[in-house]
Design a protein around this motif. Structure first.
Motif, mmCIF file in Angstrom:
data_model
loop_
_atom_site.group_PDB
_atom_site.id
_atom_site.type_symbol
_atom_site.label_atom_id
_atom_site.label_comp_id
_atom_site.label_asym_id
_atom_site.label_seq_id
_atom_site.Cartn_x
_atom_site.Cartn_y
_atom_site.Cartn_z
ATOM 1 N N ASN A 173 -19.348 73.053 43.708
ATOM 2 C CA ASN A 173 -18.837 71.718 44.022
ATOM 3 C C ASN A 173 -19.859 71.004 44.903
ATOM 4 O O ASN A 173 -20.200 71.496 45.979
ATOM 5 N N CYS A 174 -20.338 69.845 44.453
ATOM 6 C CA CYS A 174 -21.397 69.150 45.192
ATOM 7 C C CYS A 174 -20.811 68.098 46.137
ATOM 8 O O CYS A 174 -20.190 67.138 45.705
ATOM 9 N N PHE A 175 -21.018 68.323 47.432
ATOM 10 C CA PHE A 175 -20.530 67.437 48.488
ATOM 11 C C PHE A 175 -21.696 66.715 49.145
ATOM 12 O O PHE A 175 -22.860 66.945 48.823
ATOM 13 N N GLN A 176 -21.347 65.853 50.107
ATOM 14 C CA GLN A 176 -22.369 65.096 50.842
ATOM 15 C C GLN A 176 -21.945 64.998 52.301
ATOM 16 O O GLN A 176 -20.806 64.647 52.593
ATOM 17 N N ARG A 177 -22.871 65.318 53.205
ATOM 18 C CA ARG A 177 -22.595 65.139 54.634
ATOM 19 C C ARG A 177 -22.905 63.698 55.009
ATOM 20 O O ARG A 177 -23.866 63.123 54.518
ATOM 21 N N TYR A 178 -22.087 63.104 55.890
ATOM 22 C CA TYR A 178 -22.325 61.722 56.341
ATOM 23 C C TYR A 178 -21.712 61.536 57.719
ATOM 24 O O TYR A 178 -20.910 62.366 58.166
ATOM 25 N N TYR A 179 -22.111 60.456 58.376
ATOM 26 C CA TYR A 179 -21.543 60.165 59.679
ATOM 27 C C TYR A 179 -20.268 59.354 59.500
ATOM 28 O O TYR A 179 -20.291 58.251 58.960
ATOM 29 N N ASN A 180 -19.154 59.912 59.923
ATOM 30 C CA ASN A 180 -17.871 59.233 59.827
ATOM 31 C C ASN A 180 -17.687 58.371 61.074
ATOM 32 O O ASN A 180 -17.409 58.874 62.165
#
Ligand code: GDP
Ligand code: MN
Length: 304
Positions: A173-180
C-alpha cells in the motif's frame, strides 16, 4: 575459434519461489524515472535482498528534466558500483533513454493529475514501461520489481516480504508523509489509488463507453465505487493480510517474471477500458494470473 557459442537456457530451471534468497533467484528492479530523488537511491541501497542477485533497469525521457535526472543517477551509480562497499554493488545496471517525447511538458503534480491529461500521459508511461521491460527481461530473471523513482521509503526486506506470498502479481500500500497543518505534526495519507477491486458501477460505466475510452480512478467526476486498497489500511493490522485486486498501480509492484514472459505488458491503449498498470492487471488476469495486495504493508511516495 569455432562458430559463435550457442547460449542455452532451460526456463524450467529458473525457480520462482517464496524463498528467493535461499534459491538465489534473480530480481530485475525496473524504474521509469523523470526525476531523481536521493531518497529513492538511499532506500534502494538499503534493500537487504542480496545485491549480487539484483539487476537495475531505468528509462528516462530525453527532456531537460530527464537529462538532469540522468546526471544525478549516473553520479550515484558510479559512487556505489565503483567506490561503494562490495555488498552494496548491484549485479548490473541498464539505463535507457526514451525515444519518444512525453505528451505533457510539465511534470508538476497538479498538471500531471488533471483528468484530460490522463490518457496521453498514462499511454506514454505504458510505452516507457514496455520499452524498459522488453529490453531488460532476461532468460534467468525470476522476479520483476516495478519501483517508481519517487518511492523513497520501504522496509529493507520489501522483496523477500512480497515474494513470501508467492503471488504472480503483488503490491504493498503506497502512502505519503506530509505535514498536517491542522494537527501541527507530521502525518500520512494514502497515495496510490490504482490498487482496487472492481465494482458493478465501474462495470456499467465501462459497458457504456466507446471502445477507446478509459476508466480512471480517483476522480470525482468519474465515481466508480470501486473498493480502493488505499482505504483498507488498518492501524496495527497484520502486515501480511492479503486481498485480491482487479487493478494495480506501479509505485511498487512485484511480478513473477513468468507473467511478463507469458505476454502481460502495460497496454498503452484502452484494454477493457483500462490503461497502463491497471490494464496490466487485467491482461495478467486474462492469462490466468491473479493480482493481490497487502493493505497493511506500507511504502512511501515523495511529497512534492
Ligand atoms: P504519479 O505518482 O501517479 O503522479 O506518477 P509519476 O509522474 O510519479 O510517474 C510514475 C513514474 O514514472 C515515476 O517513477 C516517474 O519518475 C516516472 N515518469 C513520469 N513521467 C515519465 C516519462 O515521461 N518518462 C519516463 N521514462 N518516466 C516517467
Ligand atoms: Mn509518483
Amino acid at each position: 575459434t569455432g562458430p559463435p557459442p550457442v547460449l542455452r537456457y532451460n526456463l524450467n530451471n529458473v525457480t520462482i519461489t517464496n524463498t528467493p534468497v535461499k534459491n538465489r533467484e534473480s530480481v530485475l528492479i525496473l524504474t521509469p524515472m523523470a526525476r531523481f530523488y536521493q531518497g529513492y537511491w538511499d532506500n534502494l541501497l538499503k534493500l537487504s535482498y542480496p545485491h549480487e542477485l539484483i539487476t537495475l533497469g531505468f528509462i528516462l525521457p530525453k527532456t531537460k528534466e530527464g537529462n538532469a535526472a540522468y546526471a544525478e543517477l549516473d553520479k550515484q551509480i558510479t559512487k556505489t558500483q565503483k567506490f561503494g562497499p562490495e555488498k552494496d554493488r548491484f549485479r548490473s545496471i541498464i539505463i535507457l533513454r526514451q525515444d519518444f517525447d512525453p505528451p505533457i511538458p510539465s511534470q508538476d503534480e497538479a498538471e500531471r493529475h488533471k483528468m484530460q491529461n490522463q490518457k496521453p500521459r498514462r499511454a506514454a508511461m505504458a510505452k516507457a514501461r514496455n520499452s524498459l521491460l522488453f529490453t531488460t527481461l532476461g532468460p534467468s530473471t525470476s522476479w520483476v520489481l516495478w519501483l517508481d523513482a519517487d518511492v523513497i521509503e520501504t522496509p529493507p526486506t520489501l522483496i523477500q516480504d512480497l515474494a513470501f506470498h508467492n503471488k504472480p502479481v503483488i503490491t504493498p500500500n503506497c502512502f505519503q508523509r506530509y505535514y498536517n497543518a491542522e494537527k501541527k505534526r507530521m502525518d500520512e495519507r494514502p497515495y496510490d489509488f490504482n490498487n482496487w477491486q472492481d465494482s458493478p458501477t465501474a462495470q456499467k460505466m465501462a459497458a457504456q463507453m466507446s471502445p477507446d475510452d478509459i476508466l480512471l480512478e480517483g476522480y470525482q467526476d468519474m465515481a466508480t465505487y470501486r473498493a480502493l486498497m488505499a482505504y483498507m489500511y488498518e492501524e496495527g493490522g497484520d502486515i501480511h493480510y492479503e486481498v485480491p485486486l482487479d487493478g494495480v498501480g506501479g509505485t511498487a509492484l512485484l511480478v513473477k517474471a513468468d507473467v511478463h514472459r507469458d505476454g502481460a505488458m502495460f497496454p498503452p491503449f484502452s484494454f477493457y477500458h483500462l490503461i497502463e498498470t491497471e490494464g496490466f492487471a487485467k491482461m495478467a488476469r486474462r492469462l490466468g494470473w491473479h493480482a493481490a495486495g497487502l493493505p497493511n504493508y506500507k511504502v512511501y511516495h515523495y511529497n512534492e
